[in-house]
Motif scaffolding. Structure first.
Motif, PDB file in Angstrom:
ATOM      1  N   GLY A  74       0.784  -1.224   0.000  1.00  0.00           N
ATOM      2  CA  GLY A  74       0.000   0.000   0.000  1.00  0.00           C
ATOM      3  C   GLY A  74       0.818   1.277   0.000  1.00  0.00           C
ATOM      4  N   TYR A  75       2.019   1.234  -0.564  1.00  0.00           N
ATOM      5  CA  TYR A  75       2.848   2.441  -0.629  1.00  0.00           C
ATOM      6  C   TYR A  75       2.154   3.506  -1.475  1.00  0.00           C
ATOM      7  CZ  TYR A  75       6.770  -0.412   1.057  1.00  0.00           C
ATOM      8  OH  TYR A  75       7.605  -1.225   1.774  1.00  0.00           O
ATOM      9  N   ASP A  76       2.235   4.741  -1.028  1.00  0.00           N
ATOM     10  CA  ASP A  76       1.640   5.842  -1.794  1.00  0.00           C
ATOM     11  C   ASP A  76       2.675   6.924  -2.090  1.00  0.00           C
ATOM     12  OD1 ASP A  76       1.924   6.869   0.719  1.00  0.00           O
ATOM     13  OD2 ASP A  76      -0.113   7.636   0.885  1.00  0.00           O
ATOM     14  N   VAL A  77       3.943   6.514  -2.160  1.00  0.00           N
ATOM     15  CA  VAL A  77       5.036   7.426  -2.508  1.00  0.00           C
ATOM     16  C   VAL A  77       5.757   6.858  -3.725  1.00  0.00           C
ATOM     17  CG1 VAL A  77       5.339   8.232  -0.136  1.00  0.00           C
ATOM     18  CG2 VAL A  77       6.678   6.300  -0.955  1.00  0.00           C
ATOM     19  N   PRO A  78       6.495   7.699  -4.439  1.00  0.00           N
ATOM     20  CA  PRO A  78       7.218   7.195  -5.611  1.00  0.00           C
ATOM     21  C   PRO A  78       8.250   6.133  -5.214  1.00  0.00           C
ATOM     22  CG  PRO A  78       7.232   9.600  -5.567  1.00  0.00           C
ATOM     23  CD  PRO A  78       6.665   9.137  -4.262  1.00  0.00           C
ATOM     24  N   VAL A  79       8.342   5.086  -6.031  1.00  0.00           N
ATOM     25  CA  VAL A  79       9.344   4.044  -5.837  1.00  0.00           C
ATOM     26  C   VAL A  79      10.194   3.992  -7.098  1.00  0.00           C
ATOM     27  CG1 VAL A  79       9.773   1.598  -5.407  1.00  0.00           C
ATOM     28  CG2 VAL A  79       7.796   2.722  -4.341  1.00  0.00           C
ATOM     29  N   LEU A  80      11.471   4.300  -6.948  1.00  0.00           N
ATOM     30  CA  LEU A  80      12.390   4.281  -8.078  1.00  0.00           C
ATOM     31  C   LEU A  80      13.078   2.924  -8.153  1.00  0.00           C
ATOM     32  CD1 LEU A  80      14.077   7.758  -7.478  1.00  0.00           C
ATOM     33  CD2 LEU A  80      12.022   7.237  -8.804  1.00  0.00           C
ATOM     34  N   LEU A  81      13.355   2.477  -9.368  1.00  0.00           N
ATOM     35  CA  LEU A  81      14.048   1.208  -9.570  1.00  0.00           C
ATOM     36  C   LEU A  81      15.529   1.459  -9.798  1.00  0.00           C
ATOM     37  CD1 LEU A  81      11.587  -0.585 -12.017  1.00  0.00           C
ATOM     38  CD2 LEU A  81      11.714  -0.767  -9.537  1.00  0.00           C
ATOM     39  N   ASP A  82      16.343   0.693  -9.095  1.00  0.00           N
ATOM     40  CA  ASP A  82      17.797   0.770  -9.259  1.00  0.00           C
ATOM     41  C   ASP A  82      18.306  -0.651  -9.474  1.00  0.00           C
ATOM     42  OD1 ASP A  82      20.471   1.400  -9.277  1.00  0.00           O
ATOM     43  OD2 ASP A  82      20.600   1.805  -7.134  1.00  0.00           O
ATOM     44  N   GLU A  83      18.043  -1.179 -10.659  1.00  0.00           N
ATOM     45  CA  GLU A  83      18.384  -2.570 -10.950  1.00  0.00           C
ATOM     46  C   GLU A  83      19.888  -2.816 -10.982  1.00  0.00           C
ATOM     47  OE1 GLU A  83      15.841  -4.625 -13.879  1.00  0.00           O
ATOM     48  OE2 GLU A  83      14.835  -2.679 -14.080  1.00  0.00           O
ATOM     49  N   GLN A  84      20.671  -1.796 -11.245  1.00  0.00           N
ATOM     50  CA  GLN A  84      22.123  -1.956 -11.352  1.00  0.00           C
ATOM     51  C   GLN A  84      22.878  -1.596 -10.064  1.00  0.00           C
ATOM     52  OE1 GLN A  84      23.178  -3.436 -14.159  1.00  0.00           O
ATOM     53  NE2 GLN A  84      21.003  -3.414 -14.674  1.00  0.00           N
ATOM     54  N   GLY A  85      22.161  -1.117  -9.038  1.00  0.00           N
ATOM     55  CA  GLY A  85      22.809  -0.784  -7.767  1.00  0.00           C
ATOM     56  C   GLY A  85      23.565   0.535  -7.778  1.00  0.00           C
ATOM     57  N   GLU A  86      23.218   1.426  -8.682  1.00  0.00           N
ATOM     58  CA  GLU A  86      23.902   2.720  -8.759  1.00  0.00           C
ATOM     59  C   GLU A  86      23.704   3.555  -7.493  1.00  0.00           C
ATOM     60  OE1 GLU A  86      23.061   4.715 -12.477  1.00  0.00           O
ATOM     61  OE2 GLU A  86      22.998   2.774 -13.495  1.00  0.00           O
ATOM     62  N   ALA A  87      22.499   3.517  -6.920  1.00  0.00           N
ATOM     63  CA  ALA A  87      22.240   4.280  -5.690  1.00  0.00           C
ATOM     64  C   ALA A  87      23.064   3.730  -4.529  1.00  0.00           C
ATOM     65  CB  ALA A  87      20.753   4.252  -5.345  1.00  0.00           C
ATOM     66  N   LEU A  88      23.211   2.398  -4.485  1.00  0.00           N
ATOM     67  CA  LEU A  88      24.036   1.796  -3.426  1.00  0.00           C
ATOM     68  C   LEU A  88      25.445   2.356  -3.472  1.00  0.00           C
ATOM     69  CD1 LEU A  88      23.149  -2.018  -3.639  1.00  0.00           C
ATOM     70  CD2 LEU A  88      22.379  -0.366  -1.948  1.00  0.00           C
ATOM     71  N   ARG A  89      26.010   2.395  -4.652  1.00  0.00           N
ATOM     72  CA  ARG A  89      27.378   2.900  -4.801  1.00  0.00           C
ATOM     73  C   ARG A  89      27.457   4.398  -4.541  1.00  0.00           C
ATOM     74  NH1 ARG A  89      26.823  -0.934  -8.626  1.00  0.00           N
ATOM     75  NH2 ARG A  89      26.367   0.457 -10.348  1.00  0.00           N
ATOM     76  N   ALA A  90      26.509   5.157  -5.060  1.00  0.00           N
ATOM     77  CA  ALA A  90      26.550   6.616  -4.928  1.00  0.00           C
ATOM     78  C   ALA A  90      26.507   7.060  -3.464  1.00  0.00           C
ATOM     79  CB  ALA A  90      25.398   7.257  -5.707  1.00  0.00           C
ATOM     80  N   PHE A  91      25.749   6.333  -2.633  1.00  0.00           N
ATOM     81  CA  PHE A  91      25.589   6.722  -1.230  1.00  0.00           C
ATOM     82  C   PHE A  91      26.299   5.766  -0.274  1.00  0.00           C
ATOM     83  CE2 PHE A  91      21.935   8.716  -3.326  1.00  0.00           C
ATOM     84  CZ  PHE A  91      22.184  10.026  -2.963  1.00  0.00           C
ATOM     85  N   SER A  92      27.143   4.891  -0.816  1.00  0.00           N
ATOM     86  CA  SER A  92      27.908   3.927  -0.010  1.00  0.00           C
ATOM     87  C   SER A  92      27.017   3.114   0.935  1.00  0.00           C
ATOM     88  CB  SER A  92      28.996   4.640   0.799  1.00  0.00           C
ATOM     89  OG  SER A  92      29.880   5.303  -0.057  1.00  0.00           O
ATOM     90  N   VAL A  93      25.872   2.669   0.424  1.00  0.00           N
ATOM     91  CA  VAL A  93      24.952   1.858   1.221  1.00  0.00           C
ATOM     92  C   VAL A  93      25.557   0.471   1.381  1.00  0.00           C
ATOM     93  CG1 VAL A  93      22.662   0.788   1.257  1.00  0.00           C
ATOM     94  CG2 VAL A  93      22.927   3.158   0.501  1.00  0.00           C
ATOM     95  N   ARG A  94      25.615  -0.002   2.623  1.00  0.00           N
ATOM     96  CA  ARG A  94      26.235  -1.296   2.925  1.00  0.00           C
ATOM     97  C   ARG A  94      25.202  -2.391   3.224  1.00  0.00           C
ATOM     98  NH1 ARG A  94      30.449   0.682   1.453  1.00  0.00           N
ATOM     99  NH2 ARG A  94      31.994   1.810   2.621  1.00  0.00           N
ATOM    100  N   ALA A  95      23.980  -2.002   3.577  1.00  0.00           N
ATOM    101  CA  ALA A  95      22.942  -2.973   3.908  1.00  0.00           C
ATOM    102  C   ALA A  95      21.576  -2.379   3.591  1.00  0.00           C
ATOM    103  CB  ALA A  95      23.024  -3.340   5.386  1.00  0.00           C
ATOM    104  N   THR A  96      20.595  -3.233   3.417  1.00  0.00           N
ATOM    105  CA  THR A  96      19.228  -2.775   3.206  1.00  0.00           C
ATOM    106  C   THR A  96      18.347  -3.394   4.284  1.00  0.00           C
ATOM    107  OG1 THR A  96      18.746  -4.573   1.673  1.00  0.00           O
ATOM    108  CG2 THR A  96      19.505  -2.497   0.714  1.00  0.00           C
ATOM    109  N   PRO A  97      17.315  -2.697   4.711  1.00  0.00           N
ATOM    110  CA  PRO A  97      16.961  -1.346   4.279  1.00  0.00           C
ATOM    111  C   PRO A  97      17.854  -0.282   4.920  1.00  0.00           C
ATOM    112  CG  PRO A  97      15.417  -2.079   5.950  1.00  0.00           C
ATOM    113  CD  PRO A  97      16.348  -3.233   5.699  1.00  0.00           C
ATOM    114  N   THR A  98      18.024   0.792   4.198  1.00  0.00           N
ATOM    115  CA  THR A  98      18.753   1.959   4.685  1.00  0.00           C
ATOM    116  C   THR A  98      17.891   3.190   4.432  1.00  0.00           C
ATOM    117  OG1 THR A  98      20.943   1.028   4.305  1.00  0.00           O
ATOM    118  CG2 THR A  98      20.791   3.418   4.327  1.00  0.00           C
TER     119      THR A  98
END
Length: 85
Positions: free
Chosen positions: A25-49
């Motif tokens: 029931g999410y009512d906010v935009p959900v962007l797809l990052d199939e290649q993990g570009e956001a993970l690299r850009a923000f140095s995300v090490r685990a999900t959820p973050t």
């Protein structure tokens, strides 16, 4: 106050994400990052973050791990919103 919530899904295909969005029931935009570009850009090490970004894209805060509802995101945003007021 101009605060906008955007979810980024990492590594899953569109159909899987669309099904999860409907089921949860999410009512906010959900962007797809199939290649993990956001993970690299923000140095995300685990999900959820959760990341709190300023208007210019600067990282203002973050938290790693599951959380209940909007509690964790709100706790990150409150000091910033109060500071801008």
């Amino acid at each position: 106050r101009g605060l906008r919530l955007v979810l980024i899904n990492v590594g899953e295909d569109r159909q899987t994400v669309e099904r999860a969005v409907r089921q949860r029931g999410y009512d906010v935009p959900v962007l797809l990052d199939e290649q993990g570009e956001a993970l690299r850009a923000f140095s995300v090490r685990a999900t959820p973050t959760v990341l709190l970004l300023g208007r210019e894209g600067a990282l203002l805060g973050g938290a790693i791990g599951p959380r209940r509802g909007q509690d964790r995101a709100r706790s990150l945003a409150d000091p910033v919103v109060r500071h801008d007021a």
